[in-house]
Scaffold this active site. Structure first.
Site, PDB file in Angstrom:
ATOM      1  N   TRP A 210      -9.521 -10.672   6.633  1.00  0.00           N
ATOM      2  CA  TRP A 210     -10.987 -10.218   7.487  1.00  0.00           C
ATOM      3  C   TRP A 210     -11.815 -11.389   7.122  1.00  0.00           C
ATOM      4  O   TRP A 210     -12.898 -11.075   7.467  1.00  0.00           O
ATOM      5  CB  TRP A 210     -11.645  -9.114   6.564  1.00  0.00           C
ATOM      6  CG  TRP A 210     -10.779  -7.609   6.533  1.00  0.00           C
ATOM      7  CD1 TRP A 210     -10.202  -7.056   5.330  1.00  0.00           C
ATOM      8  CD2 TRP A 210     -10.616  -6.993   7.608  1.00  0.00           C
ATOM      9  NE1 TRP A 210      -9.366  -5.923   5.711  1.00  0.00           N
ATOM     10  CE2 TRP A 210      -9.722  -5.852   7.085  1.00  0.00           C
ATOM     11  CE3 TRP A 210     -11.022  -7.077   9.108  1.00  0.00           C
ATOM     12  CZ2 TRP A 210      -9.349  -5.110   8.090  1.00  0.00           C
ATOM     13  CZ3 TRP A 210     -10.344  -6.028  10.030  1.00  0.00           C
ATOM     14  CH2 TRP A 210      -9.626  -5.022   9.224  1.00  0.00           C
TER      15      TRP A 210
ATOM     16  N   ARG B  90      -5.235 -13.624   0.836  1.00  0.00           N
ATOM     17  CA  ARG B  90      -5.738 -12.214  -0.051  1.00  0.00           C
ATOM     18  C   ARG B  90      -7.203 -12.665  -0.387  1.00  0.00           C
ATOM     19  O   ARG B  90      -7.724 -13.810  -0.728  1.00  0.00           O
ATOM     20  CB  ARG B  90      -5.211 -11.731  -0.912  1.00  0.00           C
ATOM     21  CG  ARG B  90      -3.549 -11.135  -0.665  1.00  0.00           C
ATOM     22  CD  ARG B  90      -3.752  -9.726   0.196  1.00  0.00           C
ATOM     23  NE  ARG B  90      -4.619  -8.853  -0.841  1.00  0.00           N
ATOM     24  CZ  ARG B  90      -4.923  -7.448  -0.421  1.00  0.00           C
ATOM     25  NH1 ARG B  90      -4.587  -7.122   1.063  1.00  0.00           N
ATOM     26  NH2 ARG B  90      -5.502  -6.672  -1.126  1.00  0.00           N
TER      27      ARG B  90
ATOM     28  N   GLU C  86       0.517  -7.073   9.185  1.00  0.00           N
ATOM     29  CA  GLU C  86      -0.798  -6.397   8.761  1.00  0.00           C
ATOM     30  C   GLU C  86      -2.078  -7.075   9.554  1.00  0.00           C
ATOM     31  O   GLU C  86      -2.792  -6.716   9.802  1.00  0.00           O
ATOM     32  CB  GLU C  86      -0.988  -6.677   7.252  1.00  0.00           C
ATOM     33  CG  GLU C  86      -2.344  -6.068   6.807  1.00  0.00           C
ATOM     34  CD  GLU C  86      -2.366  -6.093   5.229  1.00  0.00           C
ATOM     35  OE1 GLU C  86      -1.719  -6.953   4.795  1.00  0.00           O
ATOM     36  OE2 GLU C  86      -3.183  -5.478   4.481  1.00  0.00           O
TER      37      GLU C  86
ATOM     38  N   TRP D 288      -3.873   6.028   3.043  1.00  0.00           N
ATOM     39  CA  TRP D 288      -5.105   5.652   3.240  1.00  0.00           C
ATOM     40  C   TRP D 288      -5.906   6.348   4.210  1.00  0.00           C
ATOM     41  O   TRP D 288      -5.146   6.775   5.431  1.00  0.00           O
ATOM     42  CB  TRP D 288      -5.134   3.966   3.561  1.00  0.00           C
ATOM     43  CG  TRP D 288      -5.237   3.280   2.332  1.00  0.00           C
ATOM     44  CD1 TRP D 288      -6.454   2.630   2.090  1.00  0.00           C
ATOM     45  CD2 TRP D 288      -4.282   2.859   1.261  1.00  0.00           C
ATOM     46  NE1 TRP D 288      -6.416   1.942   0.915  1.00  0.00           N
ATOM     47  CE2 TRP D 288      -5.294   1.923   0.421  1.00  0.00           C
ATOM     48  CE3 TRP D 288      -3.169   3.081   1.047  1.00  0.00           C
ATOM     49  CZ2 TRP D 288      -4.721   1.096  -0.605  1.00  0.00           C
ATOM     50  CZ3 TRP D 288      -2.621   2.550  -0.207  1.00  0.00           C
ATOM     51  CH2 TRP D 288      -3.426   1.544  -1.136  1.00  0.00           C
ATOM     52  N   SER D 289      -7.215   6.575   4.032  1.00  0.00           N
ATOM     53  CA  SER D 289      -7.908   7.128   4.871  1.00  0.00           C
ATOM     54  C   SER D 289      -7.921   6.966   6.488  1.00  0.00           C
ATOM     55  O   SER D 289      -7.517   7.511   7.410  1.00  0.00           O
ATOM     56  CB  SER D 289      -9.308   7.511   4.412  1.00  0.00           C
ATOM     57  OG  SER D 289     -10.112   8.115   5.403  1.00  0.00           O
ATOM     58  N   TRP D 290      -8.554   5.859   6.813  1.00  0.00           N
ATOM     59  CA  TRP D 290      -8.713   5.389   8.060  1.00  0.00           C
ATOM     60  C   TRP D 290      -7.295   5.071   8.756  1.00  0.00           C
ATOM     61  O   TRP D 290      -7.337   4.791  10.016  1.00  0.00           O
ATOM     62  CB  TRP D 290      -9.875   4.483   8.470  1.00  0.00           C
ATOM     63  CG  TRP D 290      -9.733   3.213   8.196  1.00  0.00           C
ATOM     64  CD1 TRP D 290      -9.103   2.226   7.174  1.00  0.00           C
ATOM     65  CD2 TRP D 290     -10.467   1.939   8.884  1.00  0.00           C
ATOM     66  NE1 TRP D 290      -9.304   0.989   7.276  1.00  0.00           N
ATOM     67  CE2 TRP D 290     -10.253   0.666   8.254  1.00  0.00           C
ATOM     68  CE3 TRP D 290     -11.281   2.004  10.185  1.00  0.00           C
ATOM     69  CZ2 TRP D 290     -10.609  -0.512   9.051  1.00  0.00           C
ATOM     70  CZ3 TRP D 290     -11.854   0.865  10.476  1.00  0.00           C
ATOM     71  CH2 TRP D 290     -11.497  -0.295   9.837  1.00  0.00           C
TER      72      TRP D 290
ATOM     73  N   GLN E 291     -13.909   5.880   3.662  1.00  0.00           N
ATOM     74  CA  GLN E 291     -13.532   4.678   4.553  1.00  0.00           C
ATOM     75  C   GLN E 291     -14.414   5.163   6.024  1.00  0.00           C
ATOM     76  O   GLN E 291     -14.832   6.308   6.115  1.00  0.00           O
ATOM     77  CB  GLN E 291     -11.954   4.525   4.542  1.00  0.00           C
ATOM     78  CG  GLN E 291     -11.564   3.399   3.577  1.00  0.00           C
ATOM     79  CD  GLN E 291     -10.158   3.145   4.044  1.00  0.00           C
ATOM     80  OE1 GLN E 291      -9.163   3.878   4.538  1.00  0.00           O
ATOM     81  NE2 GLN E 291      -9.596   1.875   3.874  1.00  0.00           N
TER      82      GLN E 291
ATOM     83  N   ASP F 169     -12.786  -5.161   4.371  1.00  0.00           N
ATOM     84  CA  ASP F 169     -13.195  -5.300   2.655  1.00  0.00           C
ATOM     85  C   ASP F 169     -13.516  -6.748   2.435  1.00  0.00           C
ATOM     86  O   ASP F 169     -14.661  -6.995   1.483  1.00  0.00           O
ATOM     87  CB  ASP F 169     -12.129  -5.163   1.882  1.00  0.00           C
ATOM     88  CG  ASP F 169     -11.378  -3.921   2.125  1.00  0.00           C
ATOM     89  OD1 ASP F 169     -11.721  -3.195   3.128  1.00  0.00           O
ATOM     90  OD2 ASP F 169     -10.286  -3.551   1.649  1.00  0.00           O
TER      91      ASP F 169
ATOM     92  N   TYR G  89       0.698  -1.307  -0.199  1.00  0.00           N
ATOM     93  CA  TYR G  89      -0.246   0.208   0.024  1.00  0.00           C
ATOM     94  C   TYR G  89       0.891   1.218   0.043  1.00  0.00           C
ATOM     95  O   TYR G  89       0.734   1.795   1.238  1.00  0.00           O
ATOM     96  CB  TYR G  89      -0.917  -0.215   1.217  1.00  0.00           C
ATOM     97  CG  TYR G  89      -1.902  -1.278   1.441  1.00  0.00           C
ATOM     98  CD1 TYR G  89      -2.494  -1.601   0.493  1.00  0.00           C
ATOM     99  CD2 TYR G  89      -1.392  -1.961   2.447  1.00  0.00           C
ATOM    100  CE1 TYR G  89      -3.257  -2.855   0.804  1.00  0.00           C
ATOM    101  CE2 TYR G  89      -2.227  -2.999   2.792  1.00  0.00           C
ATOM    102  CZ  TYR G  89      -3.223  -3.585   2.006  1.00  0.00           C
ATOM    103  OH  TYR G  89      -3.865  -4.797   2.042  1.00  0.00           O
TER     104      TYR G  89
ATOM    105  N   GLY H 148     -13.532  -0.787   5.040  1.00  0.00           N
ATOM    106  CA  GLY H 148     -12.405  -1.166   5.959  1.00  0.00           C
ATOM    107  C   GLY H 148     -12.252  -2.742   6.216  1.00  0.00           C
ATOM    108  O   GLY H 148     -10.992  -3.180   6.311  1.00  0.00           O
TER     109      GLY H 148
HETATM  110  C1  9WN Z   1      -8.309  -1.480  -0.033  1.00  0.00           C
HETATM  111  C2  9WN Z   1      -4.516   0.021   3.864  1.00  0.00           C
HETATM  112  C3  9WN Z   1      -5.887  -0.878   3.798  1.00  0.00           C
HETATM  113  C4  9WN Z   1      -6.909  -0.825   4.842  1.00  0.00           C
HETATM  114  C5  9WN Z   1      -8.190  -1.705   4.459  1.00  0.00           C
HETATM  115  C6  9WN Z   1      -7.743  -3.114   4.172  1.00  0.00           C
HETATM  116  C7  9WN Z   1      -6.787  -2.887   2.926  1.00  0.00           C
HETATM  117  C8  9WN Z   1      -7.172  -2.116   0.497  1.00  0.00           C
HETATM  118  C9  9WN Z   1      -6.603  -3.092  -0.361  1.00  0.00           C
HETATM  119  O1  9WN Z   1      -5.676  -1.972   3.091  1.00  0.00           O
HETATM  120  O2  9WN Z   1      -7.634  -2.554   1.961  1.00  0.00           O
HETATM  121  O3  9WN Z   1      -8.617  -0.410   0.694  1.00  0.00           O
HETATM  122  O4  9WN Z   1      -6.013  -3.097  -1.254  1.00  0.00           O
HETATM  123  O5  9WN Z   1      -6.731  -4.456   0.180  1.00  0.00           O
HETATM  124  O6  9WN Z   1      -8.790  -3.879   4.148  1.00  0.00           O
HETATM  125  O7  9WN Z   1      -8.973  -1.662   5.853  1.00  0.00           O
HETATM  126  O8  9WN Z   1      -7.383   0.545   5.150  1.00  0.00           O
HETATM  127  O9  9WN Z   1      -4.107  -0.722   4.999  1.00  0.00           O
END
Ligand code: 9WN
Length: 453
Positions: A374, A219, A417, A49-51, A125, A185, A45, A183
């Site tokens: 999740w 995933r 993670e 990212w927002s949250w 988010q 997902d 990532y 969040g």
């Molecule tokens: C899509 C960044 C994000 C978290 C989410 C988590 C995961 C992203 C992805 O990673 O989601 O937003 O590409 O899988 O599910 O909660 O904010 O850490």
């Protein structure tokens, strides 16, 4: 309480190890800092990212209050003119194909989108940000805080205004229009609504980037990804308009999202008070939302809150960690609180017993998957939210056990993670920012380590 409950130590007992862990957590946050904000992790990532930024700010506030405000300020610098705070703010220095779907997929962004040439997604988010800003403010009384908050408060309030006006559906709760907005997902709660979405897998395996950094068994599947893309493209192609929400391919009311909105709305009232502004409208909005949450999302049979498919009006009868998060709210009806505590400590989540952290999904469910994103693993952010809830509910001993179990997870497996909630095995990406940030917050909370006899 069930077997093998690790007894939390008092503050002195693990002092040296905790100190080392804290230093490693700070180093993780510093290496993920990109000048004005923090990436969740540099591989999987590589954007903001927002949250994540909200949780990261809570940890940063223990290290550098200035950075904590910068984290929240940079995110809100990408806020859309319509008030939404985007799920992802893309870093323009990172290649288009470093993350899929990248900035090009989300274009064109509408006229009431982000400022200038800022690249974002069009989703949101969970609104954790005002609660985070309040936690930061608690670490920084004084004039500097007032200056930072004077800028931030109207932006935090504008995001809530967006959710309360554009995203409210029957019965008076905020809807999300994509699993990424939850969040959580890949939660099994979304399986039913997603089954109705027809989307061929096509090119997805070639386009995905996540599998370069994490195991396929940890995933979402290609079929899930195809549906995610289809739902996002549909929303994009209508210019991210929020009219006729229940006509969208995915539209659900989620207990975690709404509980955090109410919690953050109450935080806005406190922030307003801090700035000498009236906070009544925030309290009124929070109160009305909580009423609707308690009335429409609590499932007495399952002993927790559940999501609702807004397209059909049907409840989704799954126990997920999101359904326990309303514990953070004040004034929870006593029977709801008792049911949540029983569910949390019973066989479904095993907190205080066999579980490490809080599992993301019901341990007794036939479709539990302890390693898939999740669908079973424990995450530090949702465990932290439940920990906050236990403290709110006056469950100090259980909260202390959960705090120690979260610290054990990251000290044994690293700032991963997510984690197998039974063995503690680390899963997904490494050097994960919110795992580090919230570990710092737990370690630095003076009364987190009450004696347990
Ligand atoms: C899509 C960044 C994000 C978290 C989410 C988590 C995961 C992203 C992805 O990673 O989601 O937003 O590409 O899988 O599910 O909660 O904010 O850490």
């Amino acid at each position: 309480m069930a077997e093998s409950t690790p007894v939390p130590a008092g503050p002195g007992e693990h002092a040296e190890a905790d100190d080392r862990l804290r230093r490693q957590a700070v180093a993780t946050l510093m290496s993920n800092w990109r000048g004005a904000s923090t990436v969740p992790t540099s591989t999987l990532y590589p954007h903001q990212w927002s949250w994540d930024s909200a949780f990261i700010a809570i940890g940063l506030a223990r290290v550098s209050v200035r950075r904590a405000y910068a984290e929240l300020a940079s995110l809100h610098g990408a806020q859309w003119a319509d008030g939404r705070v985007p799920q992802i703010v893309f870093n323009r220095g990172v290649a288009e194909d470093a993350y899929f779907p990248g900035p090009a997929f989300w274009r064109p962004l509408p006229a009431d989108g982000p400022p200038g040439d800022v690249a974002t997604t069009g989703l949101v988010q969970p609104p954790m940000h005002a609660a985070a800003a309040l936690a930061v403010a608690a670490r920084s009384p004084g004039r500097d805080a007032r200056t930072a908050l004077r800028r931030l408060y109207p932006r935090l309030a504008a995001y809530h205004d967006y959710l309360f006006t554009r995203r409210l559906v029957q019965p008076g709760l905020a809807a999300i229009v994509h699993p990424w907005e939850s969040g959580l997902d890949n939660s099994p709660a979304w399986d039913g609504p997603l089954r109705a979405v027809q989307a061929p897998v096509g090119d997805i395996p070639r386009l995905r980037r996540d599998l370069l950094h994490a195991g396929a068994a940890h995933r979402p599947t290609d079929q899930d990804y195809a549906r995610y893309l289809h739902i996002a493209a549909h929303y994009r192609d209508r210019g991210y308009a929020d009219t006729d929400l229940t006509g969208l391919p995915f539209c659900v009311v989620d207990p975690l999202f709404n509980a955090l909105l109410a919690w953050s709305e109450r935080a806005l009232a406190e922030l307003a008070g801090f700035l000498g502004l009236p906070g009544d409208r925030h309290l009124d909005r929070a109160g009305a939302l909580e009423q609707a949450l308690h009335r429409h999302l609590f499932d007495a049979r399952l002993g927790c809150y559940v999501a609702l498919d807004a397209r059909t009006g049907e409840r989704i009868p799954r126990r997920t960690v999101g359904g326990l998060v309303p514990l953070v709210l004040p004034g929870l009806p006593a029977d709801h609180r008792d049911a949540l505590l029983a569910t949390l400590t019973g066989p479904a989540f095993g907190v205080g017993g066999r579980a490490r952290g809080v599992p993301s999904y019901d341990l007794t469910a036939p479709d539990l998957d302890l390693h898939r994103y999740w669908r079973g693993p424990a995450w530090i952010n949702t465990s932290w939210l439940v920990w906050q809830g236990l403290r709110r509910a006056g469950q100090d001993e259980l909260a202390a056990r959960l705090a120690r179990s979260m610290v054990r997870l990251v000290s044994e497996a690293g700032f991963r993670e997510y984690f197998d909630p039974l063995t503690g095995q680390g899963l997904g990406a490494s050097d994960f920012s919110w795992s580090a940030a919230l570990a710092i917050d737990v370690l630095d909370t003076p009364d987190a380590w009450i004696e347990v006899v």
